[in-house]
Design a protein around this motif. Structure first.
Motif, short mmCIF file in Angstrom:
data_model
loop_
_atom_site.label_atom_id
_atom_site.label_comp_id
_atom_site.label_asym_id
_atom_site.label_seq_id
_atom_site.Cartn_x
_atom_site.Cartn_y
_atom_site.Cartn_z
N ASP A 147 0.91 -1.33 0.02
CA ASP A 147 -0.18 0.08 -0.12
C ASP A 147 0.90 1.15 0.11
OD1 ASP A 147 -2.37 -1.55 -0.10
OD2 ASP A 147 -2.80 -1.18 2.05
N SER A 148 1.84 1.49 0.59
CA SER A 148 2.60 2.42 0.69
C SER A 148 3.45 2.75 -0.58
CB SER A 148 3.85 2.22 1.91
OG SER A 148 4.52 3.26 2.03
N LEU A 149 3.94 1.48 -1.09
CA LEU A 149 4.57 1.86 -2.43
C LEU A 149 3.35 2.38 -3.56
CD1 LEU A 149 6.78 1.46 -4.49
CD2 LEU A 149 6.09 -0.98 -4.76
N GLU A 150 2.39 1.79 -3.58
CA GLU A 150 1.19 2.27 -4.55
C GLU A 150 0.87 3.88 -4.08
OE1 GLU A 150 -2.24 -0.48 -5.25
OE2 GLU A 150 -0.88 -2.12 -4.84
N GLU A 151 0.92 4.00 -2.99
CA GLU A 151 0.67 5.61 -2.67
C GLU A 151 1.75 6.41 -2.90
OE1 GLU A 151 -0.57 5.31 1.40
OE2 GLU A 151 -2.35 3.90 1.07
N SER A 152 2.85 5.97 -3.12
CA SER A 152 4.04 7.01 -3.34
C SER A 152 4.13 7.06 -4.78
CB SER A 152 5.28 6.16 -2.80
OG SER A 152 5.69 5.17 -3.73
N ASP A 153 5.16 7.79 -5.22
CA ASP A 153 5.28 8.12 -6.67
C ASP A 153 6.46 7.27 -7.19
OD1 ASP A 153 7.26 9.45 -5.43
OD2 ASP A 153 6.74 11.52 -6.23
N VAL A 154 6.85 6.35 -6.43
CA VAL A 154 8.14 5.53 -6.82
C VAL A 154 7.71 4.58 -7.86
CG1 VAL A 154 9.82 3.96 -6.08
CG2 VAL A 154 8.88 5.81 -4.55
N GLN A 155 8.20 4.72 -9.20
CA GLN A 155 7.84 3.79 -10.27
C GLN A 155 9.31 3.18 -10.94
OE1 GLN A 155 5.67 6.37 -12.90
NE2 GLN A 155 3.91 5.20 -12.21
N LYS A 156 10.32 3.70 -10.59
CA LYS A 156 11.62 3.60 -10.89
C LYS A 156 12.69 3.47 -9.85
CE LYS A 156 11.17 4.54 -15.79
NZ LYS A 156 11.91 5.15 -17.20
N THR A 157 13.55 3.05 -9.71
CA THR A 157 14.74 2.89 -8.80
C THR A 157 16.11 2.23 -9.11
OG1 THR A 157 15.04 2.38 -6.42
CG2 THR A 157 13.92 0.53 -7.52
#
Length: 497
Positions: free
Chosen positions: A314-324
């Protein structure tokens, strides 16, 4: 109604279906694993039986189980469950993800050069035969008392019926079965000091092997139901998802990750670390690649940061992180396909002071997807063809993870109803097939009629805009393993200093 019992690594599930194959209910009980030394992984078989009792009790509260017609089993493969002549457990079961027997694997292949031809597979530390060689060399007092070797689900079958049985899909993962004959091989058994007398009888997965004993039926509050031989968890998952014919396949995101394809004959390709096993259904075989830590990688990280897996996602989906820039190698239990390396280690690479928990979560999802791409490449080089891929397993509940895998594999993925209980559903379907076949119905007609593909819930097409990112990152993923795997050997040696 039909009951499927699926013995996994993290828990045991019970799935009830009706005569049309619809899932009516599921219940589960959790299991724990012990790792007393590096690379070791064990479970107490008595905990499996208690989980079975608990799950049936939960289902009793919801349904009249007197209406059940048959029971089927699926289970984690390769585990060495050792019994004495009285049927008593001699030691904890050595599990599929245990890596202690690498030395014994090498010795078996050197001493028995026809092992690969007879079994169709490399000797890998996850398989059952090298585990027995390890016990023979390191626990001779246990080996001296050894009378029977059962796979995990077959121990449950023994407790239910009093009969020792197995099926050819699960037995394929021992290195003692000849997948072409679908029966035990005397030469392979002798390589680990065993004979046919130490082994259960091998059946097709939908064959009836007996019925619940009177004492057990009374204890569980069940009628004396017939039991079918069942299947290894991946073959059972294929039955549950209707993956029964050549050029069909699925990916399983359970504790481990599996890329499974059906073949019309036994197609051994050990040089590519591809497993070539019998399917749970007659006249069918399958190939698969295996990554040992799929959903397990995410569960490990969740425990490490004191979060639940849903909270991480959930935390990942709510963030704007799509690449790392962070890369994760998911080798927490070593790796099978394509490395056959029990000493491979999990790694985060690319961490900096600003790296976030969300980036690390994303790196884990990507790392498992890259390992599945390793499996896909190995299978394709072995001649496997897949026109359609379904997704099953607990990890498949995450739409984000499903999309990442579609992007990395550059294939359409289909998430179907019942995908989270695929092996349990398959076990229940095998019970249905066996009960109806015993009434004289043709098995091929039954397979076509009842082993259909469940309803499509969501389809994931690969995102072309992410292709270059994943292609370049996959190259780095491969290079990181190649450049560090010898260091891992040195790191493991530190534990003995």
């Amino acid at each position: 109604m039909y009951l499927g019992l699926d013995l996994g690594t993290s828990g045991l599930k019970g799935v009830i279906i009706d005569e049309k194959g619809n899932v009516l209910a599921q219940e589960s009980a959790s299991l724990s694993t012990s790792s007393p030394f590096p690379t070791w992984s064990e479970q107490d078989p008595l905990s499996w039986w208690q989980a079975c009792v608990d799950v049936i009790a939960q289902l009793q509260q919801r349904f009249d189980l007197a209406k059940l017609k048959a029971v089927g089993l699926s289970g984690q493969m390769h585990g060495a469950t050792l019994l004495d002549k009285g049927g008593n457990v001699l030691r904890p079961c050595i599990l599929w993800n245990d890596g202690r027997s690498q030395t014994q694997c090498q010795a078996l292949m050197e001493e028995y050069p026809d092992l690969i031809e007879r079994s169709g597979n490399l000797a890998m530390s996850g398989f059952t035969a090298p585990k027995i060689r390890w016990v023979q060399e390191n626990e001779p007092d246990i080996f001296e008392k050894l009378a029977f070797v059962l796979l995990p689900k077959d121990y449950i079958a023994y407790r239910l019926t009093g009969f020792m049985s197995s099926d050819c899909s699960d037995a394929s993962g021992t290195l003692w079965l000849n997948p072409e004959t679908r029966q035990w091989d005397d030469v392979l058994l002798a390589a680990t000091g065993l004979s046919q007398s130490n082994m259960p009888k091998v059946y097709e997965g939908c064959a009836l092997v007996g019925e619940l004993s009177t004492n057990v039926a009374n204890e569980l509050g069940l009628p004396k139901l017939p039991l079918v031989a069942g299947a290894g968890d991946n073959a059972a998952g294929a039955v549950g998802m209707g993956v029964t014919n050549p050029e069909q396949g699925f990916i399983s995101l359970g504790t481990s990750g599996v890329y499974f394809t059906v073949s019309e004959s036994h197609k051994a390709n050990p040089q590519n670390t591809v497993h070539a096993f019998c399917h749970a259904l007659p006249n069918r075989w399958h190939q698969m690649g295996v990554t040992l830590s799929a959903a397990n990688s995410l569960a490990w990280f969740a425990k490490l940061v004191n979060k639940t897996v849903p909270e991480l996602l959930d935390s990942l989906e709510e963030s704007d992180v799509q690449k790392t820039n962070v890369v994760f190698l998911p080798y927490l239990n070593g790796e099978r396909t394509p490395h056959n390396d029990p000493l491979a280690n999990g790694q985060f690479v690319g961490l900096v002071n600003s790296s976030s928990r969300e980036e690390m979560t994303l790196a884990i999802l990507e790392g498992v997807a890259f390992s599945l791409l390793d499996c896909q490449n190995a299978l394709m080089s072995a001649g496997s063809k897949v026109n359609e891929l379904s997704l099953i397993g607990g990890g498949a509940r995450s739409a984000m993870w499903r999309q990442i895998i579609a992007n990395v594999l550059e294939k359409r993925l289909i998430y179907r109803d019942g995908g989270d209980v695929g092996p349990g559903l398959g076990a229940a379907r095998l019970a249905s097939l066996g009960e109806q076949q015993s009434q004289g119905k043709d098995i091929e007609w039954l397979i076509k009629e009842y082993c259909t593909m469940p309803e499509v819930l969501e389809t994931h097409e690969p995102d072309a805009t992410m292709a270059e990112y994943y292609q370049k990152k996959y190259v780095l993923f491969q290079k990181l393993y190649q450049s560090t795997h010898m260091l891992n050997v040195e790191l493991m040696a530190l534990s003995s200093v």
